[in-house]
Design an enzyme around this catalytic site. Structure first.
Site, PDB file in Angstrom:
ATOM      1  N   GLU A 165      34.748  40.347  39.236  1.00 35.11           N
ATOM      2  CA  GLU A 165      35.368  40.455  38.006  1.00 35.11           C
ATOM      3  C   GLU A 165      34.455  40.845  36.938  1.00 35.11           C
ATOM      4  O   GLU A 165      34.953  41.617  35.815  1.00 35.11           O
ATOM      5  CB  GLU A 165      35.891  39.257  37.939  1.00 35.11           C
ATOM      6  CG  GLU A 165      37.290  39.140  38.811  1.00 35.11           C
ATOM      7  CD  GLU A 165      37.899  37.595  38.363  1.00 35.11           C
ATOM      8  OE1 GLU A 165      38.872  37.416  38.640  1.00 35.11           O
ATOM      9  OE2 GLU A 165      37.072  36.672  38.070  1.00 35.11           O
TER      10      GLU A 165
ATOM     11  N   GLU B 293      32.825  38.251  33.175  1.00 34.33           N
ATOM     12  CA  GLU B 293      33.826  37.677  34.308  1.00 34.33           C
ATOM     13  C   GLU B 293      35.225  37.376  33.651  1.00 34.33           C
ATOM     14  O   GLU B 293      36.219  37.890  34.159  1.00 34.33           O
ATOM     15  CB  GLU B 293      33.181  36.550  34.942  1.00 34.33           C
ATOM     16  CG  GLU B 293      34.053  36.097  36.189  1.00 34.33           C
ATOM     17  CD  GLU B 293      33.794  34.566  36.465  1.00 34.33           C
ATOM     18  OE1 GLU B 293      34.569  33.775  36.990  1.00 34.33           O
ATOM     19  OE2 GLU B 293      32.700  34.104  36.379  1.00 34.33           O
TER      20      GLU B 293
ATOM     21  N   ASP C 137      38.357  39.535  34.596  1.00 34.19           N
ATOM     22  CA  ASP C 137      39.702  39.121  34.975  1.00 34.19           C
ATOM     23  C   ASP C 137      40.731  39.385  34.359  1.00 34.19           C
ATOM     24  O   ASP C 137      41.853  39.717  35.072  1.00 34.19           O
ATOM     25  CB  ASP C 137      39.523  37.452  34.843  1.00 34.19           C
ATOM     26  CG  ASP C 137      40.947  36.665  35.133  1.00 34.19           C
ATOM     27  OD1 ASP C 137      41.094  36.711  36.657  1.00 34.19           O
ATOM     28  OD2 ASP C 137      41.649  36.126  34.507  1.00 34.19           O
TER      29      ASP C 137
END
Length: 229
Positions: free
Chosen positions: A125, A49, A53
């Site tokens: 993400e 994640e 991102d």
């Protein structure tokens, strides 16, 4: 487990070289609260994640920069904040039915839990991070950009207020809200000037305006400029 991964690969139109990455992208940390023994063979998706991102922000920024050469930095900042907001990413994840593929604890494993916006945004993400590691940047770009194209017209029509853009940006990064305060009102009644501050990430940004609303907007704009340069 293999059937679930294969089904998502068909949904994505991708064949992962390392399916372990896809499995990790779908594994929520809550799973280990009830089944700690799984830590020997599985990893939660938080690191993916984190990576996803960064890839998402890079691709979104580059796409906006090249697609809208006549727009200024402030406008592009507003649009990017909306594109990568928790709400926006959750909508993208819902289009892929990502919630139904996630590995969750029994407490989360229900129709409501699988549709939580924060969970869906994190899955999206993490999936980007997995695609980037497994398939490379070009494939990650090819995955992300269609979602940007599909949403940008709506965002261009609705995102004009810097306070909204800042709120969406802070929510996307920190799952919190910016905090505003009035510092002072100065000058004569007929020419009053307001000074507002907004606190973001432990830093205050100042805005001045002829009304509290305008001062709040100016503070939000100052924060956006500092956070996105």
């Amino acid at each position: 487990m293999a059937d679930r991964l294969a089904a998502l690969e068909r949904e994505l139109g991708l064949a992962f070289r390392d399916r372990k990455l896809l499995q990790t992208a779908l594994t929520h940390r809550s799973l280990f609260n009830e089944q700690p023994h799984l830590l020997r063979e599985l990893t939660d998706n938080e690191r993916l994640e984190f990576l996803g991102d960064s890839v998402l922000h890079f691709v979104t920024t580059t796409w906006l920069f090249t697609t809208f050469p006549d727009q200024d930095e402030a406008t592009l900042t507003h649009w990017r904040a909306a594109l990568v907001s928790t709400k926006g990413l959750a909508e993208c994840a819902a289009q892929l039915n990502l919630g139904q593929y996630a590995y969750l604890s029994r407490g989360e494993d229900n129709p409501v839990g699988r549709r939580r916006p924060a969970l869906l945004a994190d899955l999206f993400e993490a999936l980007i991070g997995a695609i980037y590691l497994d398939q490379g940047l070009e494939t990650a770009i090819g995955f992300i950009v269609p979602f940007l194209r599909a949403r940008i017209d709506t965002i261009r029509q609705t995102v004009t207020d810097p306070t909204t853009a800042l709120q969406e940006l802070v929510q996307a990064r920190h799952k919190s809200l910016p905090a505003y305060r009035l510092i002072e009102a100065r000058g004569p009644e007929h020419r009053r000037e307001y000074v507002m501050a907004v606190m973001v990430e432990g830093q205050e940004y100042i805005g001045i305006g002829s009304s509290k609303k305008e001062a709040k907007k100016a503070a939000a704009q100052a924060a956006l400029a500092a956070l996105n340069l």
